[in-house]
Motif scaffolding. Structure first.
Motif, PDB file in Angstrom:
ATOM      1  N   ASP A 147       0.844  -1.203   0.000  1.00 30.58           N
ATOM      2  CA  ASP A 147       0.000   0.000   0.000  1.00 30.58           C
ATOM      3  C   ASP A 147       0.883   1.259   0.000  1.00 30.58           C
ATOM      4  O   ASP A 147       0.529   2.284   0.589  1.00 30.58           O
ATOM      5  N   SER A 148       2.038   1.168  -0.658  1.00 34.54           N
ATOM      6  CA  SER A 148       3.011   2.281  -0.753  1.00 34.54           C
ATOM      7  C   SER A 148       3.285   2.918   0.615  1.00 34.54           C
ATOM      8  O   SER A 148       3.421   4.135   0.743  1.00 34.54           O
ATOM      9  N   THR A 149       3.404   2.070   1.640  1.00 31.95           N
ATOM     10  CA  THR A 149       3.569   2.562   3.012  1.00 31.95           C
ATOM     11  C   THR A 149       4.777   1.919   3.680  1.00 31.95           C
ATOM     12  O   THR A 149       4.974   0.698   3.596  1.00 31.95           O
ATOM     13  N   VAL A 150       5.568   2.751   4.345  1.00 30.96           N
ATOM     14  CA  VAL A 150       6.663   2.283   5.184  1.00 30.96           C
ATOM     15  C   VAL A 150       6.289   2.561   6.636  1.00 30.96           C
ATOM     16  O   VAL A 150       5.991   3.708   6.998  1.00 30.96           O
ATOM     17  N   HIS A 151       6.301   1.535   7.465  1.00 32.02           N
ATOM     18  CA  HIS A 151       6.037   1.712   8.893  1.00 32.02           C
ATOM     19  C   HIS A 151       7.365   1.981   9.597  1.00 32.02           C
ATOM     20  O   HIS A 151       8.324   1.213   9.435  1.00 32.02           O
ATOM     21  N   GLU A 164      12.345   9.441   5.395  1.00 32.47           N
ATOM     22  CA  GLU A 164      11.895  10.725   4.842  1.00 32.47           C
ATOM     23  C   GLU A 164      12.769  11.152   3.663  1.00 32.47           C
ATOM     24  O   GLU A 164      12.273  11.608   2.625  1.00 32.47           O
ATOM     25  N   TRP A 177       5.551   7.095  -2.104  1.00 35.26           N
ATOM     26  CA  TRP A 177       5.166   6.353  -0.896  1.00 35.26           C
ATOM     27  C   TRP A 177       4.958   7.329   0.256  1.00 35.26           C
ATOM     28  O   TRP A 177       5.291   8.512   0.177  1.00 35.26           O
ATOM     29  N   HIS A 178       4.419   6.823   1.342  1.00 36.89           N
ATOM     30  CA  HIS A 178       4.311   7.636   2.555  1.00 36.89           C
ATOM     31  C   HIS A 178       4.743   6.806   3.762  1.00 36.89           C
ATOM     32  O   HIS A 178       4.842   5.571   3.671  1.00 36.89           O
ATOM     33  N   MET A 179       5.007   7.486   4.860  1.00 29.74           N
ATOM     34  CA  MET A 179       5.500   6.830   6.068  1.00 29.74           C
ATOM     35  C   MET A 179       4.454   6.902   7.167  1.00 29.74           C
ATOM     36  O   MET A 179       3.917   7.965   7.469  1.00 29.74           O
ATOM     37  N   ALA A 180       4.182   5.758   7.770  1.00 25.40           N
ATOM     38  CA  ALA A 180       3.336   5.690   8.964  1.00 25.40           C
ATOM     39  C   ALA A 180       4.272   5.568  10.158  1.00 25.40           C
ATOM     40  O   ALA A 180       4.902   4.529  10.359  1.00 25.40           O
ATOM     41  N   HIS A 181       4.407   6.647  10.918  1.00 23.85           N
ATOM     42  CA  HIS A 181       5.357   6.601  12.034  1.00 23.85           C
ATOM     43  C   HIS A 181       4.637   6.501  13.369  1.00 23.85           C
ATOM     44  O   HIS A 181       3.522   6.996  13.555  1.00 23.85           O
TER      45      HIS A 181
END
Length: 319
Positions: A147-151, A164, A177-181
């Protein structure tokens, strides 16, 4: 009373004290305490248990070990002022800017690399690695699955900053992509749920850490060295105050020779931090079961009583 007689009396007492071996009490302020070791210990699980393993080795040898708990920058400052003797958790290049100025000023000495195999990078469930995902170069191909997401972990952390930067620079095709922090604990809980449910997830991983034992995971290859030199490799150094090295060559020898691999330290952290076992018991059990490698660390080192340290430790753990 005649001042000359008083002075002669004091001089006589000092000479008598020296003859009886008590001169160290008179001049204690100017004499290093060779049998005491102050270990600077940042509040990290790996740094804590590794320092306690060292303490569990030195204490039976007759050395008094004190743990000085403080943030890494404070530990490095304390080393430079000889308020702390040794530190076992100096990560390079990540923290080099904090301690290298003191090294260049000859206030701190680098005694060597105490940990091998320290790495960090993007991590995935091991079942995905077995299916063929082994390198960061392949991540763009798995955008839909992830889901183009990096945790990742807390904003401002080193790992967070790397992710980032990767997104900003479109490294490995991560530009969209986006980051879920979140916190480290929350990220790893999310990773564990995905792994247990056999679902894809991309997250920030590093070793040594209990995650490498508790989770069925794999850190991907980083051919661009986005996460650090040589594909995400870090050096973890032993630092000592220059005064400690000068006045305690025997103990400095031990610290130069002390080195553990990442898998072993991950096991220590897993037992002490993840399983919540007593740190002292974790250290003692490991030492008792690994006296041969510990003897290598103690090669040429003396116990506080002057006896060979390896033999004294062997007798302590196998009376």
């Amino acid at each position: 009373m005649n001042k000359r007689i008083v002075n002669r009396g004091i001089a006589g007492l000092l000479l008598a004290a020296a003859a009886l071996g008590y001169s160290s009490l008179v001049f204690a302020a100017d004499t290093p305490v060779a049998n005491t070791v102050k270990i600077g210990m940042p509040p990290w699980p790996g740094a804590t248990i590794k320092s306690q393993v060292v303490g569990a080795i030195l204490k039976p040898l007759g050395y008094d070990v004190k743990y000085v708990k403080a943030s890494a920058p404070i530990v490095y400052l304390s080393l430079s002022k000889a308020r702390v003797d040794v530190n076992l958790s100096a990560w390079s290049p990540g923290q080099a800017s904090s301690f290298m100025p003191y090294v260049k000023q000859h206030k701190i000495v680098k005694l060597g690399e105490n940990l091998t195999g320290a790495t960090s990078g993007f991590a995935v469930p091991k079942f995905m690695a077995k299916q063929g995902l082994t390198s960061d170069r392949q991540l763009a191909q798995y955008a839909d699955q992830f889901d183009s997401t990096v945790h990742c972990i807390e904003p401002g952390s080193g790992a967070n900053n790397i992710v980032e930067k990767a997104i900003k620079n479109d490294s490995y095709g991560l530009g969209n992509w986006h980051m879920a922090h979140s916190s480290t604990a929350a990220m790893l809980a999310e990773a564990k749920r995905a792994i247990d449910d056999h679902k894809p997830i991309l997250f920030c991983g590093w070793q040594p850490h209990w995650m490498m034992v508790a989770l069925d995971m794999q850190i991907l290859k980083d051919p661009k060295s986005l996460w650090g030199p040589n594909g995400g490799h870090s050096q973890v150094l032993t630092l000592a105050s220059s005064d400690f090295v000068k006045h305690n060559p025997n103990l400095a020898r031990f610290f130069r020779q002390f080195q553990v691999d990442s898998a072993t330290q991950s096991q220590w952290v897993y037992a002490a931090s993840y399983k919540k076992q007593d740190h002292q018991q974790v250290a003692n059990r490991w030492i008792a079961a690994h006296l041969d490698p510990v003897a290598d660390w103690l090669d040429g080192v003396k116990a506080a009583n002057g006896q060979p340290a390896a033999a004294v430790l062997q007798a302590h753990f196998k009376p």
